[in-house]
Design a protein around this motif. Sequence first.
Motif, short mmCIF file in Angstrom:
data_model
loop_
_atom_site.label_atom_id
_atom_site.label_comp_id
_atom_site.label_asym_id
_atom_site.label_seq_id
_atom_site.Cartn_x
_atom_site.Cartn_y
_atom_site.Cartn_z
N ARG A 169 0.75 -1.08 0.08
CA ARG A 169 0.04 0.06 -0.19
C ARG A 169 0.94 1.26 0.09
NH1 ARG A 169 -3.31 -3.08 -1.34
NH2 ARG A 169 -5.27 -3.72 -0.11
N ARG A 170 0.48 2.13 -0.89
CA ARG A 170 1.15 3.60 -0.80
C ARG A 170 0.16 4.72 -0.39
NH1 ARG A 170 5.28 5.63 -4.14
NH2 ARG A 170 5.27 3.84 -5.43
N TYR A 171 0.59 5.42 0.51
CA TYR A 171 -0.01 6.44 1.35
C TYR A 171 0.36 7.76 1.05
CZ TYR A 171 -0.79 2.25 4.26
OH TYR A 171 -1.37 0.77 4.46
N ARG A 172 -0.77 8.79 0.76
CA ARG A 172 -0.32 9.99 0.63
C ARG A 172 -0.43 10.76 1.98
NH1 ARG A 172 0.15 13.89 -3.22
NH2 ARG A 172 1.22 12.25 -4.38
N VAL A 173 0.79 11.26 2.55
CA VAL A 173 0.79 11.89 3.66
C VAL A 173 1.20 13.47 3.55
CG1 VAL A 173 1.88 11.80 6.17
CG2 VAL A 173 1.83 9.67 4.74
N GLN A 247 2.71 20.18 12.79
CA GLN A 247 1.45 20.77 13.55
C GLN A 247 0.22 19.93 12.94
OE1 GLN A 247 3.40 22.55 16.37
NE2 GLN A 247 1.29 23.31 16.29
N ALA A 248 0.24 19.66 11.79
CA ALA A 248 -1.09 19.10 11.29
C ALA A 248 -0.73 18.04 10.14
CB ALA A 248 -1.91 19.98 10.43
N VAL A 249 -1.44 16.96 9.94
CA VAL A 249 -0.81 15.94 9.09
C VAL A 249 -2.41 15.30 8.49
CG1 VAL A 249 0.19 13.64 8.79
CG2 VAL A 249 1.17 15.18 10.48
N THR A 250 -2.52 14.91 7.39
CA THR A 250 -3.47 14.25 6.84
C THR A 250 -2.75 12.79 6.16
OG1 THR A 250 -3.56 15.46 4.80
CG2 THR A 250 -4.93 16.24 6.62
N ILE A 251 -3.68 11.87 6.15
CA ILE A 251 -3.19 10.39 5.32
C ILE A 251 -4.34 10.03 4.79
CG2 ILE A 251 -1.97 8.09 5.84
CD1 ILE A 251 -1.08 9.32 8.65
N GLN A 252 -3.98 9.77 3.61
CA GLN A 252 -5.13 8.94 2.45
C GLN A 252 -4.58 7.86 1.76
OE1 GLN A 252 -6.03 12.58 0.16
NE2 GLN A 252 -8.11 12.51 1.04
N CYS A 253 -5.43 6.69 1.57
CA CYS A 253 -4.81 5.55 0.72
C CYS A 253 -5.78 5.46 -0.38
CB CYS A 253 -4.43 4.62 1.63
SG CYS A 253 -3.97 3.03 0.66
#
Length: 291
Positions: A169-173, A247-253
């Motif tokens: 799996r590859r994640y966009r962070v 301070q802020a992180v979003t993660i999607q797959c």
Amino acid sequence: MNITVIYNPAAGGGREALLCRFVAELERLEAKVRLHHTTGPSDATRYLQSLPDQGDCVVAVGGDGTTNEVLNGLAPGVAMGVFATGTANVLAKELGLPKKPEAAARVVVEGKSVSVTPARLNGRRFIMMCGVGYDAWVVDGVDLSIKEKFGKLAYVMAMLGQIRRYGERRYRVTVDGRPLDSFSAIITNGKHYGGSFVLSREANILRPQVQVLLFQKPGVRFLLRCLTALLFGRMEQVDGVASLRAQAVTIQCEGAEEPIQADGDPAGMLPADIQVDDLAVPVRVPQMFLP
């Protein structure tokens, strides 16, 4: 000192004798103690939220999951204490908290408070870390019956069982607005991982930021290099591991349902929105504690 003690009898296979010694020492130190035994997941949070007055300090007696539940039920301004009786006890290691119940009680009553800023994962607070990819697969794959009987062995078995999946799996962070690709990610508030292992020497639990570790190469050999480096506290020196403050992180797959872990327990599914909290929590630590 008015103290609410939240005890999880399921953590670490149960520690009733240690609990009794802990409470007895609190009372010897002239604290007024209110004791609650949890009955299942989220019970600690619900119980604390039902109290009109939580006292001066709420103490979590259990593992990191118990501490997480206490954190999410804690009223603003109330101090949090920890007497660790669970499996990994990462926060206790981070804060230099004693293992013996009498010493732990003295920290609660006679120690000092330091300000620890949690982060929020999709609105829910965590105090140590959250993760996706291999890290979350391991937590999600732990056999609870083995964990209850054999403790950390359950995590070792889950780690071995998930190794071959790494890289699928590859994640966009997105880290403070900067999009990056990763095959696994751990967002940590402190240095420690899995108990005494040092995950990040850049992290500082007293700093209102999280440290983001991105594992940017695929392949089992790369993962094994990372796990070996973890044993020696050199994870951030591995080529292919990026370590960033945020301070802020979003993660999607895209195209797959992927689990998240927070403070060592399953914490839902992606996408993840992680924000450093606006409000710090006073946490009881030994007088000699240094970050």
